[in-house]
Design an enzyme around this catalytic site. Sequence first.
Site, PDB file in Angstrom:
ATOM      1  N   ASN A   1       0.810  -1.214   0.000  1.00  0.00           N
ATOM      2  CA  ASN A   1       0.000   0.000   0.000  1.00  0.00           C
ATOM      3  C   ASN A   1       0.847   1.269   0.000  1.00  0.00           C
ATOM      4  O   ASN A   1       0.895   2.009  -0.984  1.00  0.00           O
ATOM      5  CB  ASN A   1      -0.928  -0.008   1.222  1.00  0.00           C
ATOM      6  CG  ASN A   1      -2.095   0.957   1.076  1.00  0.00           C
ATOM      7  OD1 ASN A   1      -2.018   1.935   0.352  1.00  0.00           O
ATOM      8  ND2 ASN A   1      -3.170   0.674   1.771  1.00  0.00           N
ATOM      9  N   ASP A   2       1.533   1.540   1.108  1.00  0.00           N
ATOM     10  CA  ASP A   2       2.246   2.809   1.244  1.00  0.00           C
ATOM     11  C   ASP A   2       3.345   2.998   0.208  1.00  0.00           C
ATOM     12  O   ASP A   2       3.601   4.120  -0.236  1.00  0.00           O
ATOM     13  CB  ASP A   2       2.853   2.912   2.649  1.00  0.00           C
ATOM     14  CG  ASP A   2       1.780   2.895   3.733  1.00  0.00           C
ATOM     15  OD1 ASP A   2       0.736   3.531   3.533  1.00  0.00           O
ATOM     16  OD2 ASP A   2       1.983   2.233   4.767  1.00  0.00           O
TER      17      ASP A   2
END
Length: 465
Positions: free
Chosen positions: A391-392
């Site tokens: 995600n990040d």
Amino acid sequence: MTASFIAISYLVCAVLFILALRGLSSPESAVQGNRLGILGMTLAIMTTLCLPQVASYGLIVAALFAGGVVGALIAKLIRMTALPQLVAGFHSLVGLAAVLVAGAAFFEPEAFGLVHEGRISYGSLIEISLGVAIGAITFTGSIIAFGKLQGLISGSPLVFKFQHHVNLLLGALSLVIVVVLVFNPSPALFWGLVFLTGLLGFLLILPIGGADMPVVISMLNSYSGWAAAATGFTLENPLLIVTGALVGSSGAILSYIMCKGMNRSIINVILGGFGGEQSAGASKAHGDKPVKAGSAEDAAFIMKNASSVIIVPGYGMAVAQAQHALREMSDILKKHGVQVRYAIHPVAGRMPGHMNVLLAEANVPYDEVLELDEINRDFSSTDVAFVIGANDVTNPAAKTDPLSPIYGMPILDVEKAKTVLFIKRSMAAGYAGVDNELFFRSNTMMLFGDAKKMCEDIIKALENA
């Protein structure tokens, strides 16, 4: 055993540890590196047991047996997703050991041969003070890191007003106590140093956000090495000094490399300000922006008709233990003539090399696994970017939102691929607490569900196509 034989044996151990580190620098040689490290440690323990200072073999054997049993059980039962927590926990034990050894040397200096002219020598007091300070910071800092990784403490940066001033004050007071303790070795000053540096360890790690935890783990690894080296000086054990210095320096170098790859300042890591200042405006509210969701059959059709696919693994893959299914899926795609490669971000997962370990476990060919700087330019010419729980490290907010805690961190440019397939359980923010703008891009298709099951469903769809 003669002193010369012990010295030669320790030298051999040091060489084995150096070769082990060299082996661990590459996935292809990591297994051999581990074996060399095990051999070196076994020889080091056997040599140490032959030292004339050893007084109680019964206690040592009992401790070795107890520690061996616990270690074997942990190695057998630990899940790959919990490796970062395990590493943080082990770092805390190294720090605690350094504090305990320093305490034993301080309160029973005769047993360590540290008394000269009726008092502990100045040099020994300096070594003890450094061992206590570094060990206590490592111990409490690693506990906080463990709590964040385990979810017991929020992964968001925990900041308060004047935190840097408080840290600076604690650091200055600790340094003053070290100086005074050398000239006035009182128990009150010793315990004061333990308390202040332990508190400093808490406060240094609390403000660090979840996205930056891999660098924290690397830095704590360095701290544990320096704590071991300080203990080596106290015990007058040259091998412990060398081993601690190797761990400390290699951990520091790795931390620097990771910080450079993330466009961060290593000074901020050391001072505990890593990612803390930007937490207030962490993410933008996306409201009811439309999201394009797809199925396993959709993903199978798109990838089967692609000429190139780049897979981006992340912590979501680790949680679902999807690496084996992922490798099977990529093998099927390759049989259909699709070029498949893997893109690894330096801080993907929760510790350095987390994704590499998981992919190696699934026997993914090493030449297909590429680092960010090796593959990032290829996304623009890639048909499909298949993101599985990362995600990040794929969030465009790192380039577009100055208020984001991940702003300035180089990301994998998956949004430049013609199609982005993103496996995720929900629309929840990543570990850094930041919404991912990539979810709402026109070329992104969300595949909601468990990563392992989604990969297995894609495999079935590919086989039935």
